[in-house]
Design an enzyme around this catalytic site. Structure first.
Site, PDB file in Angstrom:
ATOM      1  N   HIS A  38     -34.919  33.503   7.496  1.00  0.00           N
ATOM      2  CA  HIS A  38     -34.818  32.295   6.676  1.00  0.00           C
ATOM      3  C   HIS A  38     -33.367  31.981   6.371  1.00  0.00           C
ATOM      4  CE1 HIS A  38     -34.638  34.237   2.409  1.00  0.00           C
ATOM      5  NE2 HIS A  38     -34.274  35.127   3.294  1.00  0.00           N
TER       6      HIS A  38
ATOM      7  N   CYS B 169     -33.631  25.834   4.395  1.00  0.00           N
ATOM      8  CA  CYS B 169     -34.785  26.642   4.793  1.00  0.00           C
ATOM      9  C   CYS B 169     -35.721  25.906   5.747  1.00  0.00           C
ATOM     10  CB  CYS B 169     -35.529  27.172   3.572  1.00  0.00           C
ATOM     11  SG  CYS B 169     -36.391  25.941   2.557  1.00  0.00           S
TER      12      CYS B 169
ATOM     13  N   HIS C 113     -39.914  27.044  -0.760  1.00  0.00           N
ATOM     14  CA  HIS C 113     -39.099  27.715   0.257  1.00  0.00           C
ATOM     15  C   HIS C 113     -39.979  28.092   1.440  1.00  0.00           C
ATOM     16  CE1 HIS C 113     -35.640  29.914   1.746  1.00  0.00           C
ATOM     17  NE2 HIS C 113     -36.354  31.021   1.865  1.00  0.00           N
TER      18      HIS C 113
END
Length: 157
Positions: free
Chosen positions: A133, A71, A121
Site C-alpha cells: 500500500h 492508496c 484506505h
C-alpha cells in the site's frame, strides 16, 4: 532443436527424475502440460506484482502513478496495468468488488480499512497477513503487516 523437443531424449538418457530436475533447475526446459508463470498469472496476481514493483514510490494525495501514488491510486494503477478497471477512491473500489471473508482472502485481493461503514484506505493483499500500500503523506509504497481487524476484503471482478 527446441528445448521442449529435447525433453524426451533427456528423459531416455538421464531418467525421468533427472530430466524433471533439469527442467526445474535449468528454467529453459519446460515439462509438457505446465503453463509458464506468466501464462498462469491472474489479473490479481499481476496487480500484486505491479504494486510490489512500485516499492519506494512516494505517497502523494490524489496521485495515480506511475511514480507517485495515494492508496487508491496504487490499486487503480496496478489493476489497470493488469487489465482490470477500478473506480478512483477506496470507497468506490469497495463498492465495485465482490466482498469476501478474511478466511477466503487470497493474494491479489483488495484490503479495505474502515471505521464503521466508512472505508478510508485500501491496499493489495500479499499473503501472510501483509499488504502492499501507499500509506500516507511522507511515506512510500511498501509491504506492511495488517495492523487492525477493522478491514474488509474485496475481489476485483
Amino acid at each position: 532443436m527446441t528445448a521442449l523437443n529435447r525433453v524426451p531424449s533427456l528423459m531416455a538418457r538421464a531418467g525421468t527424475a533427472s530430466a524433471l530436475t533439469i527442467a526445474a533447475v535449468g528454467g529453459s526446459i519446460v515439462a509438457p502440460g505446465f503453463a509458464s508463470d506468466a501464462a498462469a498469472a491472474t489479473p490479481a496476481t499481476k496487480a500484486l506484482q505491479i504494486a510490489a514493483s512500485k516499492k519506494g514510490s512516494p505517497y502523494k494525495y490524489g496521485a495515480t502513478g506511475p511514480h507517485r501514488f495515494d492508496c487508491s491510486g496504487l490499486t487503480l494503477y496496478s489493476f489497470k496495468k493488469a487489465g482490470k478497471k477500478l473506480p478512483r477512491t477506496a470507497a468506490q473500489q469497495y463498492n465495485k468488488t465482490r466482498h469476501i471473508s478474511s478466511k477466503n482472502r487470497k493474494a491479489g485481493d483488495l484490503v479495505f480499512f474502515h471505521s464503521g461503514s466508512n472505508v478510508y484506505h485500501v491496499g493489495i493483499y500479499a499473503g501472510k497477513n501483509k499488504l502492499w500500500h501507499s500509506p500516507k503523506s511522507g511515506d512510500v509504497v511498501r509491504l506492511q503487516k495488517i495492523w487492525t481487524k477493522s478491514v474488509w476484503y474485496g475481489r476485483v471482478k
